[in-house]
Motif scaffolding. Structure first.
Motif, short mmCIF file in Angstrom:
data_model
loop_
_atom_site.label_atom_id
_atom_site.label_comp_id
_atom_site.label_asym_id
_atom_site.label_seq_id
_atom_site.Cartn_x
_atom_site.Cartn_y
_atom_site.Cartn_z
N LEU A 91 -0.14 4.29 10.41
CA LEU A 91 0.58 4.18 9.13
C LEU A 91 -0.30 4.58 7.95
CD1 LEU A 91 2.52 0.83 9.73
CD2 LEU A 91 3.47 3.14 9.73
N GLU A 92 -1.57 4.17 7.97
CA GLU A 92 -2.49 4.53 6.87
C GLU A 92 -2.68 6.04 6.82
OE1 GLU A 92 -6.03 2.33 7.55
OE2 GLU A 92 -5.19 0.43 6.84
N ASN A 93 -2.81 6.68 8.00
CA ASN A 93 -2.95 8.13 8.01
C ASN A 93 -1.68 8.80 7.47
OD1 ASN A 93 -5.52 8.18 8.98
ND2 ASN A 93 -4.98 8.64 11.11
N ALA A 94 -0.52 8.28 7.86
CA ALA A 94 0.73 8.86 7.36
C ALA A 94 0.81 8.77 5.85
CB ALA A 94 1.91 8.14 8.01
N LEU A 95 0.38 7.64 5.28
CA LEU A 95 0.39 7.49 3.82
C LEU A 95 -0.65 8.40 3.18
CD1 LEU A 95 0.67 3.59 3.59
CD2 LEU A 95 2.48 5.24 3.13
N GLN A 153 0.81 -1.22 0.00
CA GLN A 153 0.00 0.00 0.00
C GLN A 153 0.85 1.28 0.00
OE1 GLN A 153 -3.01 -0.03 3.10
NE2 GLN A 153 -2.93 -2.26 3.24
N LYS A 154 2.17 1.14 0.15
CA LYS A 154 2.97 2.34 0.37
C LYS A 154 3.20 3.15 -0.89
CE LYS A 154 7.51 0.09 0.04
NZ LYS A 154 8.77 -0.17 0.75
N GLU A 205 -2.24 -3.96 16.79
CA GLU A 205 -1.92 -3.93 15.36
C GLU A 205 -2.86 -2.97 14.63
OE1 GLU A 205 -1.64 -7.00 11.54
OE2 GLU A 205 -1.75 -7.80 13.58
N GLN A 206 -4.12 -2.93 15.07
CA GLN A 206 -5.09 -2.01 14.48
C GLN A 206 -4.65 -0.56 14.70
OE1 GLN A 206 -9.02 -2.57 16.08
NE2 GLN A 206 -9.98 -1.08 14.73
N VAL A 207 -4.11 -0.25 15.89
CA VAL A 207 -3.63 1.11 16.18
C VAL A 207 -2.46 1.46 15.26
CG1 VAL A 207 -2.51 2.57 17.92
CG2 VAL A 207 -4.41 1.08 18.59
N VAL A 208 -1.48 0.55 15.16
CA VAL A 208 -0.30 0.84 14.33
C VAL A 208 -0.72 1.00 12.87
CG1 VAL A 208 1.93 -0.04 13.56
CG2 VAL A 208 1.20 -0.38 15.94
#
Length: 647
Positions: A532-536, A500-501, A525-528
């Protein structure tokens, strides 16, 4: 025959007007007639056989070594048949002045001693001389007779009860109004000895008047004969003989029943008004024409912050200083103009300059006037409306929040419908393509299936976010904590997002030693993943996403830094609220329901950790997650919910 003669004699004696008493040589009563019963209040059955001295006060029982009957018999020749004036005692203890004549018949065992009594008022009546009628044919009545007649008319028609008494002291005369006050007849009152009435107040006043000093009595008179109780006020005054000595006294009696009733009613009304004044939830006070307090209630004292007893006699400036000088302007205006000031609102800080937390007041000032219009002072009604104003402000705040919630809801519904349609549309197209190829018997393209599965996964993620948000609101989001290698979890999550990156790169920095926490592996894992999804998502131009895991004492700290659009400072506190989206992130450009950070915050806090952000518009953002390490916690396993499989 003897019995018949005895009954005939008894009937003759009962018909006699004067009381008659017969006793034997032992001085015990053998017979009394009906007149004696009426005078002394005894029944003959109660007296027969009792000593005759029971009918006289104890002080008269013996004279010069002789009993009263023997003494009176010894005085017969000296008196020459004249009666002796003594006191008789009624059954209730009240003494009456009577005239007694004593005789004896028979000798030794057959001796009979006979008493004949005559009531004093009957003696007085018999001594009064008739007043001659004035006519042209007769002589003119003497001046003294005329004066006596006018005096009797004046006393009898007076609007007050009047009675006279001598030095004994015995009531010698009274008017009908006095008798009506007492509730009996004049016949029963004349001859009564006042010092046997058993009322210390009356007896004291009688003694004072006989000593030449006027005296006032006020109290409730209890009639011993009728049991009647009457509130009276009696003015006692001495009466003087021609030589200037006190020969008796007079009592002027006022029935104060109505006055007592009015006073009691007034006292009750005043008590009710005082209770209302003291307990009123509104501050009440009265200022005189010099603007000095006359009285205040407890509510106004609390508003002023000074005890109620410290107010009278002081002005507002004396009590409150500068704020009082400002507040005094209102009462001055009322005194100057005579006009009231109604519903004047003020604040303790801005209007009065008083220190401390702000308070709001509503005041009414009005002139207090006498019936003829003269101003006595200023009435003050002050209401502390601080709580009301705060409640109004709170209602306004809640209304604004409700309006904002409605706006957020409408925005969310718009975003949710858009976000849910976004994967559904390509998914529908992919499925339609697969359907046509299957109908034509063509080979299936794995890329089409892969795209369909991707859209389905995206749709499932949106639905799961909605379900998680609902569980958080209901307090039902389940956690299943266990010993977890947090460093491996972050590394695994980064590896899972390689596809996804896009044109972004991940840079992961972590210590060499393992970092373990007590947590739910899936939820962490849901938090991490959310971070990461927000950062992308919010770094549309690509760049490096820096992930750093560090260990500080007993706390594991994860940071995710992106080179994205950043977040305005005034919106960073709301970033973790449900459905919130920063104003620099448009719905069209950046997808999502605004639930990821909201869910992440709840998960982190329920693990005993903390999540926060540091950011500036155009300079990217860094999200931090701090969790206690396994060694620093003693976990208590929460309830496990049966719907874990939904995730």
């Amino acid at each position: 025959m003897a019995a018949g003669a005895a009954r005939e004699l008894e009937a003759i004696l009962d018909a006699a007007v004067d009381p008659f008493i017969a006793c034997g040589p032992d001085e015990r009563i053998l017979h009394i007639n009906a007149a004696t019963e009426r005078l002394l209040g005894w029944d003959r059955e109660q007296l027969v056989g009792r000593p005759v001295t029971d009918l006289f006060p104890p002080r008269l029982h013996r004279f010069h070594g002789l009993s009263l009957p023997r003494y009176l018999l010894s005085r017969r020749k000296a008196l020459g048949g004249r009666p002796t004036r003594v006191f008789a005692r009624r059954r209730d203890g009240v003494e009456l002045q009577v005239e007694v004549t004593v005789g004896a018949t028979g000798l030794d065992g057959d001796e009979r001693i006979v008493f004949t009594l005559r009531r004093l008022h009957e003696v007085i009546d018999s001594l009064e001389e008739p007043v001659e009628h004035i006519s042209s044919g007769s002589g003119v009545a003497s001046h003294q007779q005329t004066v006596d007649r006018l005096y009797r008319l004046l006393v009898e028609n007076a609007p007050l009860g009047i009675f006279h008494f001598d030095r004994n002291p015995v009531i010698t005369a009274c008017n009908d109004l006095f008798a009506s006050f007492i509730g009996t007849s004049k016949r029963n009152l004349v001859g009564l000895r006042l010092l046997t009435l058993r009322d210390e107040g009356i007896m004291t006043c009688v003694r004072e008047s006989l000593a030449g000093r006027p005296c006032d009595y006020e109290g409730v008179y209890h009639s011993l004969t009728t049991g009647k109780e009457i509130p009276v006020r009696i003015r006692f005054a001495p009466c003087y003989a021609e030589d200037g000595t006190v020969e008796g006294g007079v009592g002027i009696v006022e029935d104060i029943t109505e006055r007592r009733r009015v006073e009691a009613e007034r006292e009750e009304n005043l008590a009710q008004l005082d209770l209302l004044f003291r307990g009123a939830p509104v501050g009440i006070g009265f200022l005189d024409t010099n603007l000095r307090y006359v009285r205040v209630n407890e509510t106004l004292a609390r508003i002023n912050g000074i005890p109620a007893e410290d107010h009278p006699g002081h002005t507002l400036p004396e009590l409150l200083g500068e704020p009082g000088a400002i507040a005094e302007q209102g009462p001055r205006y009322v005194l100057r103009t005579g006009e009231p000031l109604v519903d004047q609102e003020s604040t303790s800080d801005e209007d009065l300059g008083a220190p401390g937390p702000r308070r709001w007041f509503r005041g009414n000032l009005y002139p207090v006037r006498t019936p003829d219009g003269r101003v006595l002072g200023v009435g003050v009604l002050i209401e502390d409306i601080t709580e009301r104003r705060r409640a109004e402000e709170e209602r306004a705040h809640l209304y604004r929040e409700a309006q904002e919630a409605i706006r957020v809801r409408d925005d969310f519904l718009s975003i949710a419908s858009h976000e849910l349609k976004t994967p559904l549309t390509p998914l529908s197209l992919r499925l339609a393509t697969l359907e046509r190829r299957l109908e034509r018997g063509e080979n299936l393209d794995p890329g089409v299936l892969r795209h369909a599965r991707h859209q389905l996964t995206r749709l499932t993620g949106l639905i799961n976010d909605l379900l998680d948000a609902s569980r958080i609101e209901a307090g039902r989001l389940a956690l299943h904590p266990e010993s977890t290698r947090f460093d491996l979890l972050v590394e695994h999550t980064l590896a899972g997002m390689e596809g996804q990156k896009g044109n972004h790169t991940f840079e992961f920095e972590h210590p060499r030693e393992p970092i373990s926490v007590h947590g739910d592996t899936f939820r962490l894992e849901q938090v991490v993943s959310n971070l990461l999804e927000n950062a992308l998502k919010y770094s549309p131009d690509g760049g490096t996403i820096r992930v750093r895991l560090s260990l500080t004492e007993d706390v594991a700290v994860l940071s995710v830094t992106d080179p994205g659009i950043g977040i305005p400072e005034d919106q960073q506190q709301q970033l973790f609220d449900r459905y919130f989206r920063a104003r620099n992130a448009s719905t069209r450009s950046y997808g999502g329901l605004g639930l990821g950070l909201y869910i992440s915050r709840d998960i982190v806090e329920r693990h005993g950790g903390r999540i926060w952000v540091e950011s500036a518009p155009g300079q990217g953002s860094t999200f931090y997650v701090a969790l206690p390490t396994l060694a620093s916690v003693q976990p208590a396993l929460p309830q496990v919910w049966p719907d874990r499989h939904l995730h």
